[in-house]
Design a protein around this motif. Sequence first.
Motif: not given
Length: 104
Positions: A29-50
């Motif tokens: 909430v504090r972060s949203r009150e202070q800044t707008d965040v724009i994601f330019d790139d979120i890389g391809e996620p790797v998923i590992q499960r055990s």
Amino acid sequence: TSFYEGDAVRLPAMRPMIRGLAEIREGMVRSREQTDVIFDDIGEPVIQRSGDLAVTYSTYAERRVSKATGEVTRQIGQWLLVWRRQADGIWRVSTETWTVEVPQ
């Protein structure tokens, strides 16, 4: 915050550990009150499960725009989430961390 366990832990880059859903929510909430965040790139996620644990990780590039000054800060880094399967079968984040690197 619906993806987080009640006792989840955030390990932010260059800041103190944040424990529990209430503190995580307050920080968001504090972060949203202070800044707008724009994601330019979120890389391809790797998923590992055990079993009842899983890890997802990747990279990110974002811009943070100060609501007070309009100043734009660019960040790049990596992120990692640890997921735990709950008794009801739902997967929730138990631990989150990320790095912040100096843009090249």
